[in-house]
Scaffold this active site. Structure first.
Site, mmCIF file in Angstrom:
data_model
loop_
_atom_site.group_PDB
_atom_site.id
_atom_site.type_symbol
_atom_site.label_atom_id
_atom_site.label_comp_id
_atom_site.label_asym_id
_atom_site.label_seq_id
_atom_site.Cartn_x
_atom_site.Cartn_y
_atom_site.Cartn_z
ATOM 1 N N LYS A 174 0.826 -1.208 0.000
ATOM 2 C CA LYS A 174 0.000 0.000 0.000
ATOM 3 C C LYS A 174 0.860 1.259 0.000
ATOM 4 O O LYS A 174 0.927 1.989 0.987
ATOM 5 C CB LYS A 174 -0.949 -0.027 1.204
ATOM 6 C CG LYS A 174 -2.053 -1.061 1.027
ATOM 7 C CD LYS A 174 -3.017 -1.095 2.176
ATOM 8 C CE LYS A 174 -4.016 0.026 2.166
ATOM 9 N NZ LYS A 174 -5.037 -0.093 1.125
HETATM 10 N N1 PMP Z 1 -6.747 -3.515 -3.663
HETATM 11 C C1 PMP Z 1 -6.389 -2.255 -3.406
HETATM 12 C C2 PMP Z 1 -5.723 -1.470 -4.465
HETATM 13 C C3 PMP Z 1 -6.658 -1.699 -2.162
HETATM 14 O O1 PMP Z 1 -6.315 -0.436 -1.887
HETATM 15 C C4 PMP Z 1 -7.330 -2.467 -1.178
HETATM 16 C C5 PMP Z 1 -7.661 -1.864 0.161
HETATM 17 N N2 PMP Z 1 -6.630 -2.008 1.079
HETATM 18 C C6 PMP Z 1 -7.657 -3.794 -1.481
HETATM 19 C C7 PMP Z 1 -7.354 -4.280 -2.738
HETATM 20 C C8 PMP Z 1 -8.272 -4.675 -0.449
HETATM 21 O O2 PMP Z 1 -7.317 -5.009 0.524
HETATM 22 P P1 PMP Z 1 -7.730 -5.309 2.020
HETATM 23 O O3 PMP Z 1 -8.768 -6.375 1.965
HETATM 24 O O4 PMP Z 1 -6.487 -5.817 2.672
HETATM 25 O O5 PMP Z 1 -8.227 -4.050 2.592
#
Ligand code: PMP
Length: 314
Positions: free
Chosen positions: A158
């Site tokens: 992220k």
């Molecule tokens: N893809 C992206 C680009 C994201 O920003 C997120 C949100 N964090 C997700 C997928 C989903 O990830 P998570 O389930 O860990 O929040």
């Protein structure tokens, strides 16, 4: 909405208003920054809030820092304690979103030369009610923008900069009258949305792109795969998805911390199923909400109690 009273910045819980930086730090300061998005859910019967998969999120925070070459001064365990302490300090008796952010400290004015590895860390919380079972749905399109790939900017973590890619795709989708874009990867297969992974249902099976298909390694996606297999007895395939498979899917949904489970009713105006929230998606939403709030006792290892119940008693 009013800000919470406190946030945590570089080792201290402090009043929200006191956490300021100078305007000249704008610009490059967040190019290399990384963050996490975490949710906690309030359970009124238990008088307790539960953070969803907190250790997993903070493990990814650590991995994101490593990938952008930021040094971790605070241990993952101590940051976990810090988050719980901050939620207690703010007395959040509600559903909330928690955002830890690590950035290159010492100002961003150095541009490319600003290679110090010292990290500043900020953690803030905000009220964010769940939208599960509220009937929220989305119409999706396949974006003309391509999802970043691992040799460009690693999609699996992220990094704030990654989000420019999804932001461009979202602006285009919204201008064209859609709620959310689906980005293809450089293999021209479905990758994910701008801030959430995508899952489709075909012939009763769940299908979702794999972790080497230019997606973020989503913690929600992982939870949904486990719940679908273990609790609902469904078959789940992690594999490349063609765009036209999305058009003929029976159901589809976005999943992620912010997206939770958000049903998709159409892709490029191809209606999925009968154009309403499908039965598998609906069943998963019910199960997920119970697990998140702790009204369903399954997967208790995914819930970290904040300690608000004890605080109320003290
Ligand atoms: N893809 C992206 C680009 C994201 O920003 C997120 C949100 N964090 C997700 C997928 C989903 O990830 P998570 O389930 O860990 O929040």
């Amino acid at each position: 909405m009013a800000n919470p009273k406190y946030l945590w910045w570089n080792g201290k819980v402090m009043p929200w208003e006191d956490a300021t930086i100078h305007v000249t730090d704008m610009g490059w300061s967040t190019v290399g920054a990384i963050f996490e998005g975490i949710r906690a859910y309030w359970n009124p019967d238990d008088e307790e809030a539960y953070v969803f998969r907190l250790p997993e999120h903070m493990r990814r925070f650590e991995q994101s820092m490593k990938l952008v070459r930021l040094e971790q001064e605070y241990s993952t365990d101590s940051l976990i304690d810090t988050i719980l302490e901050l939620i207690r300090a703010n007395e959040h008796r509600e559903d909330i979103y928690i955002r830890p952010l690590a950035y290159r400290a010492g100002g961003g004015g150095g541009g490319f030369s600003g290679f110090g590895s010292e990290a500043g860390i900020l953690i803030n919380t905000s009220s964010r009610p769940t939208h599960l079972k509220t009937g929220k749905t989305q119409h999706a399109c396949v974006s003309s923008w391509t999802r970043i790939s691992d040799n460009v900017m690693p999609p699996r973590v992220k990094n704030i900069s990654n989000y420019r890619n999804g932001q461009l795709a979202t602006m285009e989708a919204n201008i064209n009258g859609y709620d959310v874009p689906l980005l293809l990867n450089d293999q021209r297969k479905i990758a994910e949305g701008p801030g959430a992974c995508v899952v489709m249902v075909r012939d009763g099976k769940l299908v979702t792109p794999g972790v080497t298909d230019s997606i973020l390694e989503s913690i929600t996606r992982d939870a949904i795969i486990q719940m679908a297999r273990d609790d609902l007895g469904l078959v789940v395939e992690e594999r490349a998805i063609d765009r036209t498979e999305m058009y003929i899917a029976d159901e589809a949904f976005m999943c992620g911390t912010a997206a939770e489970i958000t049903p998709i009713l159409s892709v490029d105006r191809y209606q999925l199923g009968n154009g309403e929230i499908g039965p598998v998606t609906s069943q998963l939403e019910d199960l997920f909400l119970g697990v998140l709030r702790g009204t369903d006792s399954r997967h208790s290892d995914w819930r970290t109690p904040v300690g608000l119940r004890q605080l109320a008693k003290a």
